[in-house]
Enzyme design. Structure first.
Site, PDB file in Angstrom:
ATOM      1  CB  ILE A 219      -0.536   0.090   1.049  1.00 38.85           C
ATOM      2  CG1 ILE A 219      -1.950   1.235   0.805  1.00 38.85           C
ATOM      3  CG2 ILE A 219       0.077   0.046   2.433  1.00 38.85           C
ATOM      4  CD1 ILE A 219      -3.106   0.833   2.745  1.00 38.85           C
ATOM      5  CB  CYS A 220       1.364   4.005   0.878  1.00 38.37           C
ATOM      6  SG  CYS A 220       1.606   5.991   1.271  1.00 38.37           S
ATOM      7  CB  ALA A 221       5.485   4.972  -1.204  1.00 49.51           C
TER       8      ALA A 221
ATOM      9  CE1 TYR B 146      -0.308  10.061  -0.442  1.00 49.06           C
ATOM     10  CE2 TYR B 146       1.786  10.634  -1.692  1.00 49.06           C
ATOM     11  CZ  TYR B 146       1.022  11.251  -0.444  1.00 49.06           C
ATOM     12  OH  TYR B 146       0.633  12.576  -0.106  1.00 49.06           O
TER      13      TYR B 146
END
Length: 183
Positions: free
Chosen positions: A102-104, A123
């Protein structure tokens, strides 16, 4: 019981890590917190420390159902630099183990070539690292044994998607109702 390994490095995004750990444990899964740092104490991006269950040097992941990477910087970058983790992810992909980031953190999977031909999200600004992926910008993306999330706002939907994938829609629905999640 299915076993989940969640990887922690200094600078991890707390909400992404803790929401996933919490919901997966509520679902009855065996969740192991793994440090990729020199010791088991890892500090998040917002200065929240966690005492992990084990150091990556003491794991072989033979019993893994899911390998999970929380985002946050520089946590995700540090995860990507950990050779033991890179090896675990590559071997896990070869064995068909579910990989989630998730995200980066999806950049770690992208840099290993594990996203080629797969739908993925991350992200904003990190899509350049999703080598070979079909970047969707969705809040959560699920493609086979790969689940990715966009960022902190995706923490709960991402965790529920993990439960649905590992246990089933009935358990996901049960947890959503119990947690008053009406998204």
């Amino acid at each position: 019981m299915k076993k989940v390994y969640v990887f922690f490095a200094d600078g991890f995004e707390e909400i992404e890590a803790f929401a996933s750990v919490d919901i997966l444990r509520r679902a009855g899964l065996d969740v192991v917190l793994v440090s990729v740092m020199d010791n088991e104490i890892v500090k998040g991006a917002h200065q929240i420390s966690v005492f992990c269950d084990v150091n990556i040097e003491n794991c072989d992941f033979y019993d893994a159902s899911l390998l999970l990477l929380p985002g946050g910087m520089p946590g995700a970058q540090t995860l990507g630099e950990c050779e033991d983790l890179r090896r675990a992810l590559t071997q896990g992909a070869e064995k068909g183990i579910t990989l989630a980031a998730i995200c980066a953190a999806p950049m770690v999977l992208g840099q290993l070539g594990l996203l080629k031909g797969k739908r993925a999200t991350c992200y904003p600004g990190f899509e350049q690292f999703l080598d070979g992926a079909d970047y969707t910008a969705n809040l959560v993306e699920h493609d086979g044994n790969l689940i990715t999330g966009k960022g902190p706002a995706a923490a709960l939907p991402f965790a529920f998607a993990l439960v649905k994938h590992l246990i089933g829609e009935a358990k996901e629905k049960e947890l959503k109702e119990a947690m008053c999640y009406t998204h």
